[in-house]
Every structure is written in C-alpha cells, then in structure tokens.
Design an enzyme around this catalytic site. Structure first.
Site, short mmCIF file in Angstrom:
data_model
loop_
_atom_site.label_atom_id
_atom_site.label_comp_id
_atom_site.label_asym_id
_atom_site.label_seq_id
_atom_site.Cartn_x
_atom_site.Cartn_y
_atom_site.Cartn_z
N LYS A 109 0.98 -1.29 -0.10
CA LYS A 109 -0.19 0.01 -0.05
C LYS A 109 0.77 1.33 -0.07
O LYS A 109 0.45 2.30 -0.42
CB LYS A 109 -0.98 0.01 1.00
CG LYS A 109 -2.05 -1.22 0.95
CD LYS A 109 -3.09 -1.11 2.12
CE LYS A 109 -4.02 -2.17 1.65
NZ LYS A 109 -3.69 -3.54 1.93
C1 LIG Z 1 -4.45 -4.57 1.46
C2 LIG Z 1 -3.68 -5.88 1.27
C3 LIG Z 1 -4.05 -7.01 0.33
C4 LIG Z 1 -5.18 -6.80 -0.65
O1 LIG Z 1 -5.27 -5.79 -1.23
P1 LIG Z 1 -6.40 -5.37 -2.01
O2 LIG Z 1 -6.17 -4.21 -2.99
O3 LIG Z 1 -7.58 -4.86 -1.06
O4 LIG Z 1 -6.77 -6.62 -3.04
C5 LIG Z 1 -3.12 -7.91 0.21
N1 LIG Z 1 -2.26 -8.08 1.00
C6 LIG Z 1 -1.65 -7.34 1.98
C7 LIG Z 1 -0.38 -7.47 2.62
C8 LIG Z 1 -2.27 -6.10 2.10
O5 LIG Z 1 -1.90 -5.26 3.03
#
Ligand SMILES: *Cc1c(COP(=O)(O)O)cnc(C)c1O
Length: 455
Positions: A109
């Site tokens: 993210k």
């Molecule tokens: C947020 C997250 C996901 C999922 O991502 P999306 O965009 O919500 O599908 C998967 N793995 C980790 C470690 C995350 O932080």
C-alpha cells in the site's frame, strides 16, 4: 483527462478534484473518461526504471499538474523506498515474485499512499485548504496512509481499525506515530463494520462537507492509478510473447483492478489470477457469476478478511457495458438482499480466481522456505499457492504484498523457527502509543470527529 462516476450522476471532475473527492457524490467510484491505448509505445518504454516509467504513465491520467512538479512529487514518493529498483522482481522457482513491500510500512500500500500523500499536500497547499482524512483499515492501509501524511500541515488523519483484529505490529505501526495530526480509533467491531461506518459518513453529504472529509481508502482513484505502474513495469520485463500472467492476493479488488487497467491500456498481460483466502466472495463470483455476501472469517491473512470488496464496482461498471443503470440495479440488489448475479455467462477471459485455505497457505510458506530459502508473508503465499495450481503459457508474476516480518506469528509457525524479522519493526517496540477505543456506531465516530477534526 476527466473523471466520471460509475453511478453516472456526477459531473465529470478534473484529476485534482477526483483526488480530493474520493468517493463520488452520487455514491459511485471515479474512473477516467477513457483508457489510453499505449500499445504503440511499449518498445520505447521497455528499459525504463520504475520511476521513469511512472513519469510516462501518470501524465496520461493527470493533466492538471505541471510535468516538472509531478516529477518532483513522484521522486519524493519513491525516494522513501529502501530498494534501488523500488519494486524488484525476484525469481523463486518458476515464479517471479514482485516485491512491493520496500516502502516505509513494509506493505504494497505504500506504493500508492506515498504518492497520494505528496498529491494531497500539493493540491491542498495550492488551494489553501484543509482536509480531514477518514479511513478504515484491516491493518496495512492505516499505517501506510499515516506514513503518507503524518506531519503535513493541511491534513488531519483519522484511522478506524477493528480493535484486537489487527496484528500487534500493525497496531504499533499506527499508534506509535507521534504527530498531532494522526488520530487512531480502535473500533469494537470487524473491518467490515469500520468500512460501513466510513461509507455511511461519506454518503452523508452535509456531514462530509462540514468536516471536509477526504478518503485514502482504495476508493481513491489516485491509489489505483499509482498501482497501475507496477503492472506495466513488470509486464515489460519479459518478452511480450506469450504475455505474463499475474497472481494477485486479493481483498478489496483494488490491487487487481489496477492490473485490469494496465491490460486494457495494451500492456502484455495474459490474465489476472485473483487469489483469495477463505473469504471467497470474489473467487465464487469469477467462477459462477454470483456475488453473494457471507460472514467474515478471520484467517492468517487479515488484510484479505473482506466480504464486500470496495473496488469491485469499478470492474463491474466495465463488465456491465459502462451502463450505470445496470450497475445501480446490481448494487441495489446486492445491498438489499446480500446477493446479485450476472444474467449472462460468468466467464471473463481476463480473469481467473481461486480461494486458498490457511493450511495450504502455511504449507506454501514452509515449502518455499525449504526449497528456495525465500520467506513469504502469508498474503503473498496465497498468491504463490495460486501460481502453483493455475497454469499459464507465459511468465508467472506473483505480487508480494507484505514483508514476512509484518506477520511473524503465521510465518514462524509455518517454518517452525523464529525467522521473520525486520529492523524497522523491532524499533517500534517500547515506543509510546496513542489510541482511542470507540464502539462500532455512527454517533461515536461523529462525536469524535466533531471534537477533533479541524474545520
Ligand atoms: C491490502 C492488502 C491486500 C489486499 O489488497 P486489495 O487491494 O485490498 O485487494 C493483500 N495483502 C496485503 C499484505 C495487504 O496489505
């Protein structure tokens, strides 16, 4: 480029307005009016590094920030990453793992939120405005959002997370940030409760306007946009024939939707394989055409413990022929009955999907460590489990969404030894923390904002 709402009842917005608005006023999600076709330019972009490629892709969607300024923002955003390639590709057996976790909070993210923080600062300081960001997190979004904006004078950030349901380290990553513009709310409920509270407050337009609420959740278009770049970058690293298949650990559909746009732009992508945990609403949808809510199950991959994927609506909009009427009917059916179905055939050639249970997830972590000496976080392991089981003619790329040290209990259990460490995380232990516990109801969140948000 202008931005339109999936629900079709919002006047088209500029990029800057789309970033500040988050969710469209009609309750829909914002999308670019057109998707640029870049297939003629791929050869000239093949050898670019991640940041230089970002500087080719982003201006296609951002026409209201001068190029030199955008370049400064992008370089500042990715200057916080600890790896020189920003998002390196590591061969692990016959799969290429794309490590998206070299940002400040060690999860993918950061790729989007470091840029979003820079964009917010630029837009707000030029306008002389203040924004109160309200977010909901199952763990990783909160800290990544906080690290994107902490200390910025034009922003306060309020992050709701389910009390006791994020890992100790994830909570420390949020609650140890000392800046006065950071407010952590431990909500006595599930992540879906947090997300519903947020959606309800954003839908309350007088409230949203009074408090100048902004979103950092993956409903924000700028997050999807930033994520498009690494699909483009990875797909160009291999010869275009046969094109690459991506394996994407999925919760909110935000990450994988960015891949869908990269494919529609003309990048050499064969297929996108969604890998879910036992919360398999998306995998059931892509295999049957039925979108049906279930109860949230708590797993070893908490960032994917989601039933209602907020970005799925963006995909549905294209799937339903860019017809806002049909989309609204589908979403209304779903919100009133917990179920909606595609009338026509469920298959979409661009996607495949599978669910992976906790036992397979842990066993992939153990086997990958034993055979290749490579340590996976549980979310990435869900993706790799899918990569082992779903065939592809071209290269396989699995997105690594977190560093294993963010989820030490599951990783150490899988491997049978204390192996999951990262110095950034060790340094958090013992620091002072700040958080406020509130019940999972609207009045509690409203009251907190009324007494803490700047107007
Ligand atoms: C947020 C997250 C996901 C999922 O991502 P999306 O965009 O919500 O599908 C998967 N793995 C980790 C470690 C995350 O932080």
């Amino acid at each position: 480029m202008r931005y339109i709402s999936t629900r079709g009842e919002t006047q088209p917005l500029s990029f800057q307005d789309a970033v500040i608005t988050g969710l469209a006023p009609d309750g829909g999600l914002l999308l670019p009016e057109t998707i640029p076709d870049v297939s003629a330019r791929l050869d000239e972009w093949r050898d670019l590094g991640f940041v230089d490629l970002a500087l080719e892709i982003l201006p296609l969607y951002i026409d209201d920030i001068p190029r030199e300024t955008l370049e400064e923002l992008v370089r500042a955003a990715y200057g916080t990453f600890s790896h020189p390639e920003v998002v390196p590709l590591i061969p692990v057996g016959d799969v290429n793992v794309m490590e998206l976790f070299h940002g400040p909070t060690l999860a993918f993210k950061d790729v989007a939120l470091q840029l979003l923080g820079q964009l917010f600062e630029y837009i707000l300081s030029r306008r002389g405005e203040h924004l109160n960001i309200l977010g909901a997190t199952s763990g990783d979004t909160g800290s990544a959002a906080i690290y994107g904006v902490h200390g910025l004078p034009e922003i306060d950030i309020f992050v709701m997370f389910p009390d006791g349901r994020v890992s100790e380290l994830q909570e420390l990553q949020m609650t140890t940030v000392a800046d006065a513009n950071v407010h952590c709310l431990a909500v006595q409920g599930s992540f879906d409760d947090c997300q519903n509270l947020m959606k309800t407050l954003f839908a309350d337009l007088p409230f949203k306007n009074t408090y100048r609420l902004g979103a950092v959740n993956s409903v924000n278009w700028a997050r999807v946009l930033a994520q498009i770049v690494y699909y483009c970058y990875a797909s160009l690293k291999f010869s275009a024939r046969p094109p690459a298949t991506f394996f994407v650990p999925t919760g909110n559909f935000g990450n994988v939707f960015a891949g869908y746009l990269a494919k529609r732009m003309g990048f050499p992508i064969q297929r996108l394989v969604l890998a879910t945990n036992e919360n398999d609403i998306l995998s059931v949808f892509f295999n049957t055409g039925v979108y049906q809510r279930g109860d949230v199950r708590f797993t070893v991959t908490p960032a994917m413990d989601i039933q209602v994927a907020s970005n799925f609506e963006r995909y549905l909009y294209y799937r339903l022929g860019e017809d806002s009427e049909r989309l609204r009917r589908f979403m209304d059916d779903f919100s009133s009955t917990g179920r909606a179905a595609l009338g026509s055939s469920a298959r979409d050639e661009d996607f495949a999907a599978m669910a992976v249970d906790a036992k397979d997830t842990l066993s992939v972590i153990r086997r990958t460590y034993e055979s290749h000496g490579y340590l996976l976080d549980p979310h990435t392991a869900v993706g790799l489990a899918a990569a082992e089981q779903v065939s592809a003619t071209g290269p396989k790329i699995c997105l690594a969404t977190a560093h294993p040290a963010k989820f030490p209990e599951a990783v150490n259990k899988a491997v049978g030894a204390d192996v999951a460490h990262h110095e950034t995380l060790e340094a958090l232990r013992g620091l002072p923390t700040r958080r406020t516990v509130i019940p999972a109801n609207l009045d509690a969140v409203r009251d907190f904002l009324a007494s803490h948000a700047r107007r």
